[in-house]
Design a protein around this motif. Structure first.
Motif, short mmCIF file in Angstrom:
data_model
loop_
_atom_site.label_atom_id
_atom_site.label_comp_id
_atom_site.label_asym_id
_atom_site.label_seq_id
_atom_site.Cartn_x
_atom_site.Cartn_y
_atom_site.Cartn_z
N ALA A 1 0.83 -1.22 0.00
CA ALA A 1 0.00 0.00 0.00
C ALA A 1 0.86 1.27 0.00
O ALA A 1 0.48 2.29 -0.57
CB ALA A 1 -0.93 -0.01 1.21
N ILE A 2 2.03 1.21 0.64
CA ILE A 2 2.92 2.37 0.68
C ILE A 2 3.76 2.47 -0.59
O ILE A 2 3.87 3.53 -1.21
CB ILE A 2 3.85 2.29 1.91
N ALA A 3 4.34 1.34 -1.01
CA ALA A 3 5.33 1.38 -2.09
C ALA A 3 4.70 1.46 -3.48
O ALA A 3 5.26 2.11 -4.36
CB ALA A 3 6.23 0.14 -2.00
N ALA A 4 3.56 0.81 -3.68
CA ALA A 4 2.99 0.74 -5.03
C ALA A 4 2.61 2.12 -5.58
O ALA A 4 3.04 2.47 -6.69
CB ALA A 4 1.79 -0.21 -5.04
N PRO A 5 1.84 2.95 -4.86
CA PRO A 5 1.51 4.26 -5.43
C PRO A 5 2.73 5.12 -5.69
O PRO A 5 2.84 5.75 -6.75
CB PRO A 5 0.60 4.90 -4.36
N LEU B 1 4.38 -2.00 13.35
CA LEU B 1 3.99 -2.43 12.00
C LEU B 1 4.28 -1.35 10.96
O LEU B 1 4.78 -1.65 9.86
CB LEU B 1 2.49 -2.77 12.01
N LEU B 2 4.01 -0.08 11.29
CA LEU B 2 4.23 1.01 10.34
C LEU B 2 5.72 1.19 10.03
O LEU B 2 6.10 1.35 8.86
CB LEU B 2 3.64 2.30 10.88
N SER B 3 6.57 1.14 11.06
CA SER B 3 8.01 1.30 10.83
C SER B 3 8.55 0.18 9.95
O SER B 3 9.33 0.42 9.02
CB SER B 3 8.76 1.31 12.17
N GLY B 4 8.13 -1.06 10.24
CA GLY B 4 8.60 -2.18 9.45
C GLY B 4 8.12 -2.10 8.01
O GLY B 4 8.89 -2.35 7.06
N SER B 5 6.85 -1.74 7.82
CA SER B 5 6.30 -1.67 6.45
C SER B 5 6.95 -0.53 5.67
O SER B 5 7.24 -0.69 4.47
CB SER B 5 4.78 -1.47 6.51
N ALA B 6 7.17 0.63 6.33
CA ALA B 6 7.82 1.74 5.63
C ALA B 6 9.25 1.38 5.23
O ALA B 6 9.71 1.74 4.14
CB ALA B 6 7.81 2.98 6.52
N THR B 7 9.96 0.66 6.10
CA THR B 7 11.31 0.23 5.76
C THR B 7 11.31 -0.76 4.60
O THR B 7 12.12 -0.66 3.68
CB THR B 7 11.98 -0.41 6.99
N LEU B 8 10.38 -1.71 4.64
CA LEU B 8 10.28 -2.66 3.53
C LEU B 8 9.88 -1.95 2.24
O LEU B 8 10.31 -2.33 1.15
CB LEU B 8 9.26 -3.76 3.88
N ALA B 9 9.04 -0.91 2.36
CA ALA B 9 8.64 -0.16 1.17
C ALA B 9 9.85 0.51 0.52
O ALA B 9 9.98 0.51 -0.71
CB ALA B 9 7.58 0.88 1.54
N LEU B 10 10.73 1.08 1.36
CA LEU B 10 11.96 1.67 0.81
C LEU B 10 12.81 0.61 0.11
O LEU B 10 13.43 0.87 -0.92
CB LEU B 10 12.77 2.33 1.93
#
Length: 278
Positions: free
Chosen positions: A70-74, A129-138
């Motif tokens: 959801a973070i990385a795709a857009p 969860l947000l920190s992990g997802s944002a890091t994975l998105a990067l």
């Protein structure tokens, strides 16, 4: 001596087939070993009982993957659209593309340390969860941008010219003509990105993952989360009492989870390809 064209073609096919076998054999061997050694350990106790129960970790991994997408795709798709359709080609754009390619090769542990410094410490999100997802998105952004830009380039130029000739604006052409036709290729990039995010341990090691929690299911994006790759890492390195069969079973579950996500995305991509106009 010049070889006949037919012989050259047969030699080329033989070389390609050999390369395919070299790539496929280790994968088949690893999956076979996991099934043989891990299948006997797939019991209800492994999923629902004890501190190493896998169900909360499976749910946490799905949460991480979905929020990462959801973070990385857009961001990734919009960046690819800008680079492909709007940016004036020149040294700056070439430098940006080179930076994106280089970022794809940075070790994942570096992203984990960057996520720890930025999201956990500077922005004070904490390990959640947000920190992990944002890091994975990067981590997966370079892959999504590169794959999406390549998919946009594959759309024939005549479709863009026809749309513009009918009076559509640049943005209308991109939104209604280019993006729908590039979507199968973009989905392919997302599949690869999701697969990498689901199996990574180092980025979530510092930013999100825990082995045992009082509340194993996160109530919001600011709650810590259990993740299957980290669960497997702890079971393998810090829990000698866990049987080898259980460790292989956990690895098998992780592989099946990644393959299941990929299979769903591949089916969706195939449905989109059948609707292509060219």
């Amino acid at each position: 001596m010049r070889l006949p064209p037919g012989l050259v073609q047969r030699l080329a096919f033989a070389a390609l087939t050999g390369a395919m076998i070299v790539v496929a054999l280790p994968v088949v061997g690893i999956v076979t070993m996991m099934i043989v050694k891990g299948a006997p350990g797939l019991t209800a106790k492994l999923f629902f009982q004890g501190s190493q129960a896998l169900l909360p970790a499976i749910v946490g991994t799905v949460y991480l993957v979905l929020l990462t997408a959801a973070i990385a795709a857009p961001v990734g798709i919009l960046a690819a659209v800008y680079l492909s359709e709007y940016a004036r080609q020149g040294p700056l754009v070439r430098a940006i593309r080179l930076a994106i390619v280089n970022l794809a090769g940075v070790p994942s542990v570096v992203y984990g340390l960057f996520g720890l410094a930025l999201f956990v410490m500077m922005l004070k999100f904490g390990r959640c969860l947000l920190s992990g997802s944002a890091t994975l998105a990067l981590l997966v952004l370079p892959l999504i941008i590169s794959a999406s830009e390549e998919a946009l380039r594959q759309v024939p130029r005549r479709l863009r010219d026809g749309s513009l000739a009918l009076g559509a604006t640049k943005w209308q052409t991109v939104r209604r003509v280019v993006l729908p036709n590039a979507l199968p290729g973009i989905i392919t990039g997302l599949i690869l990105a999701i697969s990498r995010a689901a199996g990574e341990t180092a980025p979530i090691l510092f930013t999100a993952a825990f082995f045992s929690l009082t509340h194993p299911y996160p109530k919001s994006v600011f709650y810590p989360v259990l993740a299957l790759p980290y669960q497997l890492f702890v079971m393998s390195t810090e829990m000698p009492e866990v049987t080898t069969t259980s460790k292989w079973a956990a690895a098998l579950v992780l592989v099946v989870l990644v393959l299941g996500i990929n299979a769903g995305a591949i089916v969706y991509r195939a449905r989109l390809r059948r609707k292509q106009r060219w």
